[in-house]
Write an enzyme that holds these catalytic residues in place. Structure first.
Site, PDB file in Angstrom:
ATOM      1  N   SER A 127      11.401  10.871  -4.198  1.00 12.57           N
ATOM      2  CA  SER A 127      10.686  10.749  -2.922  1.00 12.57           C
ATOM      3  C   SER A 127      11.660  10.829  -1.763  1.00 12.57           C
ATOM      4  O   SER A 127      12.829  10.434  -1.888  1.00 12.57           O
ATOM      5  CB  SER A 127       9.978   9.396  -2.895  1.00 12.57           C
ATOM      6  N   TYR A 152      10.114  -0.139  -4.039  1.00 11.73           N
ATOM      7  CA  TYR A 152       9.666   1.176  -4.528  1.00 11.73           C
ATOM      8  C   TYR A 152      10.741   2.234  -4.268  1.00 11.73           C
ATOM      9  O   TYR A 152      11.136   2.976  -5.168  1.00 11.73           O
ATOM     10  CB  TYR A 152       8.348   1.583  -3.849  1.00 11.73           C
ATOM     11  N   LYS A 156      13.372   4.618  -6.858  1.00 10.49           N
ATOM     12  CA  LYS A 156      13.627   6.076  -6.860  1.00 10.49           C
ATOM     13  C   LYS A 156      15.130   6.351  -6.775  1.00 10.49           C
ATOM     14  O   LYS A 156      15.652   7.219  -7.471  1.00 10.49           O
ATOM     15  CB  LYS A 156      12.874   6.763  -5.715  1.00 10.49           C
TER      16      LYS A 156
HETATM   17  P1  NAD Z   1      -0.606   8.427  -9.109  1.00 10.70           P
HETATM   18  O1  NAD Z   1      -0.638   6.948  -9.123  1.00 10.70           O
HETATM   19  O2  NAD Z   1      -1.837   9.149  -8.726  1.00 10.70           O
HETATM   20  O3  NAD Z   1      -0.128   8.971 -10.540  1.00 10.70           O
HETATM   21  C1  NAD Z   1       0.795   8.277 -11.327  1.00 10.70           C
HETATM   22  C2  NAD Z   1       0.202   8.178 -12.733  1.00 10.70           C
HETATM   23  O4  NAD Z   1       1.127   7.487 -13.566  1.00 10.70           O
HETATM   24  C3  NAD Z   1      -1.120   7.406 -12.778  1.00 10.70           C
HETATM   25  O5  NAD Z   1      -2.080   8.181 -13.438  1.00 10.70           O
HETATM   26  C4  NAD Z   1      -0.781   6.126 -13.552  1.00 10.70           C
HETATM   27  O6  NAD Z   1      -1.879   5.690 -14.327  1.00 10.70           O
HETATM   28  C5  NAD Z   1       0.399   6.579 -14.396  1.00 10.70           C
HETATM   29  N1  NAD Z   1       1.330   5.525 -14.778  1.00 10.70           N
HETATM   30  C6  NAD Z   1       1.968   4.620 -13.989  1.00 10.70           C
HETATM   31  N2  NAD Z   1       2.760   3.824 -14.724  1.00 10.70           N
HETATM   32  C7  NAD Z   1       2.631   4.225 -16.027  1.00 10.70           C
HETATM   33  C8  NAD Z   1       3.190   3.802 -17.256  1.00 10.70           C
HETATM   34  N3  NAD Z   1       4.025   2.767 -17.334  1.00 10.70           N
HETATM   35  N4  NAD Z   1       2.834   4.462 -18.383  1.00 10.70           N
HETATM   36  C9  NAD Z   1       1.987   5.495 -18.342  1.00 10.70           C
HETATM   37  N5  NAD Z   1       1.424   5.952 -17.216  1.00 10.70           N
HETATM   38  C10 NAD Z   1       1.735   5.308 -16.061  1.00 10.70           C
HETATM   39  O7  NAD Z   1       0.618   8.854  -8.161  1.00 10.70           O
HETATM   40  P2  NAD Z   1       1.024  10.278  -7.592  1.00 10.70           P
HETATM   41  O8  NAD Z   1       0.759  10.285  -6.143  1.00 10.70           O
HETATM   42  O9  NAD Z   1       0.459  11.360  -8.441  1.00 10.70           O
HETATM   43  O10 NAD Z   1       2.601  10.198  -7.765  1.00 10.70           O
HETATM   44  C11 NAD Z   1       3.260  10.765  -8.877  1.00 10.70           C
HETATM   45  C12 NAD Z   1       4.741  10.531  -8.725  1.00 10.70           C
HETATM   46  O11 NAD Z   1       5.198  11.069  -7.497  1.00 10.70           O
HETATM   47  C13 NAD Z   1       5.166   9.062  -8.726  1.00 10.70           C
HETATM   48  O12 NAD Z   1       6.373   8.951  -9.434  1.00 10.70           O
HETATM   49  C14 NAD Z   1       5.386   8.765  -7.241  1.00 10.70           C
HETATM   50  O13 NAD Z   1       6.301   7.727  -7.058  1.00 10.70           O
HETATM   51  C15 NAD Z   1       5.928  10.086  -6.777  1.00 10.70           C
HETATM   52  N6  NAD Z   1       5.730  10.303  -5.344  1.00 10.70           N
HETATM   53  C16 NAD Z   1       4.465  10.272  -4.832  1.00 10.70           C
HETATM   54  C17 NAD Z   1       4.280  10.443  -3.453  1.00 10.70           C
HETATM   55  C18 NAD Z   1       2.900  10.392  -2.838  1.00 10.70           C
HETATM   56  O14 NAD Z   1       2.790  10.253  -1.624  1.00 10.70           O
HETATM   57  N7  NAD Z   1       1.834  10.536  -3.614  1.00 10.70           N
HETATM   58  C19 NAD Z   1       5.388  10.664  -2.617  1.00 10.70           C
HETATM   59  C20 NAD Z   1       6.663  10.700  -3.182  1.00 10.70           C
HETATM   60  C21 NAD Z   1       6.827  10.526  -4.566  1.00 10.70           C
HETATM   61  C1  UD1 Z   2       5.144   6.296   2.212  1.00  9.66           C
HETATM   62  C2  UD1 Z   2       6.544   6.196   1.666  1.00  9.66           C
HETATM   63  C3  UD1 Z   2       6.777   7.221   0.591  1.00  9.66           C
HETATM   64  C4  UD1 Z   2       5.750   7.075  -0.480  1.00  9.66           C
HETATM   65  C5  UD1 Z   2       4.403   7.340   0.164  1.00  9.66           C
HETATM   66  C6  UD1 Z   2       3.308   7.252  -0.877  1.00  9.66           C
HETATM   67  C7  UD1 Z   2       8.246   5.396   3.168  1.00  9.66           C
HETATM   68  C8  UD1 Z   2       9.232   5.751   4.213  1.00  9.66           C
HETATM   69  N1  UD1 Z   2       7.510   6.403   2.708  1.00  9.66           N
HETATM   70  O1  UD1 Z   2       5.098   7.416   3.030  1.00  9.66           O
HETATM   71  O2  UD1 Z   2       8.017   7.044  -0.002  1.00  9.66           O
HETATM   72  O3  UD1 Z   2       6.032   7.968  -1.500  1.00  9.66           O
HETATM   73  O4  UD1 Z   2       4.180   6.356   1.194  1.00  9.66           O
HETATM   74  O5  UD1 Z   2       2.875   5.958  -1.089  1.00  9.66           O
HETATM   75  O6  UD1 Z   2       8.132   4.271   2.780  1.00  9.66           O
HETATM   76  N2  UD1 Z   2      -0.555   5.901   9.074  1.00  9.66           N
HETATM   77  C9  UD1 Z   2      -1.452   5.465  10.028  1.00  9.66           C
HETATM   78  N3  UD1 Z   2      -2.592   4.851   9.605  1.00  9.66           N
HETATM   79  C10 UD1 Z   2      -2.889   4.658   8.293  1.00  9.66           C
HETATM   80  C11 UD1 Z   2      -1.961   5.118   7.310  1.00  9.66           C
HETATM   81  C12 UD1 Z   2      -0.799   5.735   7.745  1.00  9.66           C
HETATM   82  O7  UD1 Z   2      -1.222   5.632  11.231  1.00  9.66           O
HETATM   83  O8  UD1 Z   2      -3.942   4.077   7.978  1.00  9.66           O
HETATM   84  C13 UD1 Z   2       0.669   6.595   9.516  1.00  9.66           C
HETATM   85  C14 UD1 Z   2       1.952   5.905   9.055  1.00  9.66           C
HETATM   86  O9  UD1 Z   2       2.356   4.954   9.988  1.00  9.66           O
HETATM   87  C15 UD1 Z   2       2.905   7.111   8.962  1.00  9.66           C
HETATM   88  C16 UD1 Z   2       1.986   8.279   8.576  1.00  9.66           C
HETATM   89  O10 UD1 Z   2       0.669   7.876   8.919  1.00  9.66           O
HETATM   90  O11 UD1 Z   2       3.440   7.398  10.214  1.00  9.66           O
HETATM   91  C17 UD1 Z   2       2.029   8.581   7.073  1.00  9.66           C
HETATM   92  O12 UD1 Z   2       1.832   7.358   6.360  1.00  9.66           O
HETATM   93  P1  UD1 Z   2       1.628   7.314   4.777  1.00  9.66           P
HETATM   94  O13 UD1 Z   2       0.609   8.314   4.387  1.00  9.66           O
HETATM   95  O14 UD1 Z   2       1.379   5.879   4.428  1.00  9.66           O
HETATM   96  O15 UD1 Z   2       3.004   7.813   4.192  1.00  9.66           O
HETATM   97  P2  UD1 Z   2       4.496   7.312   4.476  1.00  9.66           P
HETATM   98  O16 UD1 Z   2       4.525   5.931   4.958  1.00  9.66           O
HETATM   99  O17 UD1 Z   2       5.164   8.351   5.291  1.00  9.66           O
END
Ligand code: NAD
Ligand code: UD1
Length: 347
Positions: A127, A152, A156
């Site tokens: 991330s 969190y 990472k």
């Molecule tokens: P998500 O929660 O939708 O998907 C993660 C999946 O992993 C879920 O289906 C959950 O049931 C499964 N899981 C969690 N722990 C587990 C375990 N111990 N054993 C088996 N399954 C398990 O999340 P996502 O948004 O699809 O994110 C996927 C990856 O990307 C994660 O590693 C997250 O940290 C990373 N990531 C997500 C974002 C975002 O904004 N969505 C941003 C940066 C990084």
């Molecule tokens: C955060 C995490 C990122 C994580 C991701 C998914 C940080 C720096 N980033 O991203 O690592 O993978 O969440 O969980 O911690 N906002 C509003 N109102 C809302 C929600 C969000 O104004 O109700 C704004 C936030 O302040 C931000 C932007 O929208 O400026 C995006 O927020 P969000 O979608 O929560 O993602 P990040 O915080 O950027």
């Protein structure tokens, strides 16, 4: 012996399910391992509905190393894409051990599994949170990492270190870490998208739930940042583009052109948008006004971050195709589709 399979941990989740669709469309056969702690098995129906192929599914907690033995030994995996993790910043602050336990133990077991089953390639979901409050913009892969702002984020950073340490003594394994910026949007068919449990933390699902009347108004966190309209800037990348990047990363590992056995890439669009610009985009594509209110900053939020997307473009040949309007449009279409068709079938 069966070949051509890719093990996708967390494959029933948001990014994992979109990646499974993309893998299938590119001729691969994903096999999903997920404990459904943050998703449900209906995502398999959605993958099948869109792609015409239903991945084999194992309900396994990756923290349970022995449970991985349930995956048949005669399946030869070409690679493993490790999505499974907990991902809520707030939850990790409230319950850090849950995050260290789940995110690190699952990764350690995945690495053991790669060795035991002779899986040659690993793609890891990292991330942009590892950059913290970045010292330079846009953020390149060389930008120094900052102290993580949450447990969190720390999982990472530690995960990336665990992988690099492990690879030093396991040259037979090659790996890519992908540092996602802000994944958002839904499949262009509107049949798959993000399904947060409870009240969404992230901007897009909160926005679309407000748009369909599930929430009264969107709270915009902070209107006094040093940006063009005072709201915070992020780099939103469409989830289907992100999915395509995983296929490209995987193929890059397979052709084995890396100088070393580890690489990392930013996955972002290269553009930053303020929260108000995201709202304006939604209002443009939907033709509807969104109720919102500017409130105090959210603790722990940074002012602005966006990616340099150059390395992924140059080396992986990956460039996002969809912009912010496609992100808000597909997220909204999915929210409407889900509320109309899927939610009813669950209740
Ligand atoms: P998500 O929660 O939708 O998907 C993660 C999946 O992993 C879920 O289906 C959950 O049931 C499964 N899981 C969690 N722990 C587990 C375990 N111990 N054993 C088996 N399954 C398990 O999340 P996502 O948004 O699809 O994110 C996927 C990856 O990307 C994660 O590693 C997250 O940290 C990373 N990531 C997500 C974002 C975002 O904004 N969505 C941003 C940066 C990084
Ligand atoms: C955060 C995490 C990122 C994580 C991701 C998914 C940080 C720096 N980033 O991203 O690592 O993978 O969440 O969980 O911690 N906002 C509003 N109102 C809302 C929600 C969000 O104004 O109700 C704004 C936030 O302040 C931000 C932007 O929208 O400026 C995006 O927020 P969000 O979608 O929560 O993602 P990040 O915080 O950027």
């Amino acid at each position: 012996m069966k070949t051509g399979y890719i093990l996708v941990s967390g494959g029933s989740g948001y990014i994992g399910s979109h990646t499974c669709i993309e893998l299938i469309e590119n001729g691969y056969q994903p096999v999903i391992v997920d404990n459904l702690s943050n998703s449900d098995s209906q995502s398999l129906d959605r993958i099948e509905d869109i792609s015409g192929y239903r991945p084999t599914f194992y309900k396994i907690d990756l923290c349970d190393r022995k449970a991985l033995d349930r995956i048949p030994k005669d399946i030869i995996f070409d690679g493993l894409i490790h999505f499974a993790a907990f991902k809520s910043v707030n939850e990790s602050v409230a319950n850090p051990l849950m995050y260290y336990h789940n995110n690190l133990e699952s990764l350690i077991n995945v690495l053991h599994f790669c060795t035991e089953r002779k899986i040659p390639h690993l793609v890891f979901s990292s991330s942009c949170t590892v950059y913290g409050d970045a010292t330079e913009l846009p953020v390149t892969e060389e930008t120094p990492l900052q102290k993580p702002s949450s447990p969190y984020g720390n999982t990472k950073q530690i995960s990336e270190s665990i992988i690099t340490d492990y690879l030093k003594v396991h040259p037979e394994l090659s790996s890519i870490s992908l540092r996602y910026f802000n994944p958002a949007g839904a499949h262009p068919s509107a049949k798959n998208g993000e399904l947060p449990q409870g009240i969404p933390n992230n901007l897009l699902p909160y926005l679309t739930q407000t748009a369909v009347g599930l929430r009264k108004e969107l709270q915009v966190f902070g209107g006094d940042y040093n940006t063009k309209d005072g709201t915070a800037i992020r780099d939103y990348i469409h989830v289907s583009d992100l999915a395509e990047a995983h296929v490209k990363a995987f193929e890059y590992l397979m052709i084995d052109r890396m100088g070393s056995n580890y690489e990392l890439f930013n996955l972002g669009s290269g553009h930053g948008y303020t929260v108000l610009e995201v709202i304006q985009s939604y209002e443009k594509v939907s033709g509807q006004k969104l109720p919102y209110k500017i409130v105090d900053r959210r603790p722990g939020d940074i002012e602005k971050i966006w990616a340099s997307a150059e390395k992924a473009e140059k080396i992986l040949g990956f460039k996002p195709k969809r912009g912010i309007d496609e992100i808000t449009r597909t997220a909204w279409e999915w929210e409407k589709h889900f509320r109309k068709n899927i939610e009813k079938s669950i209740s």
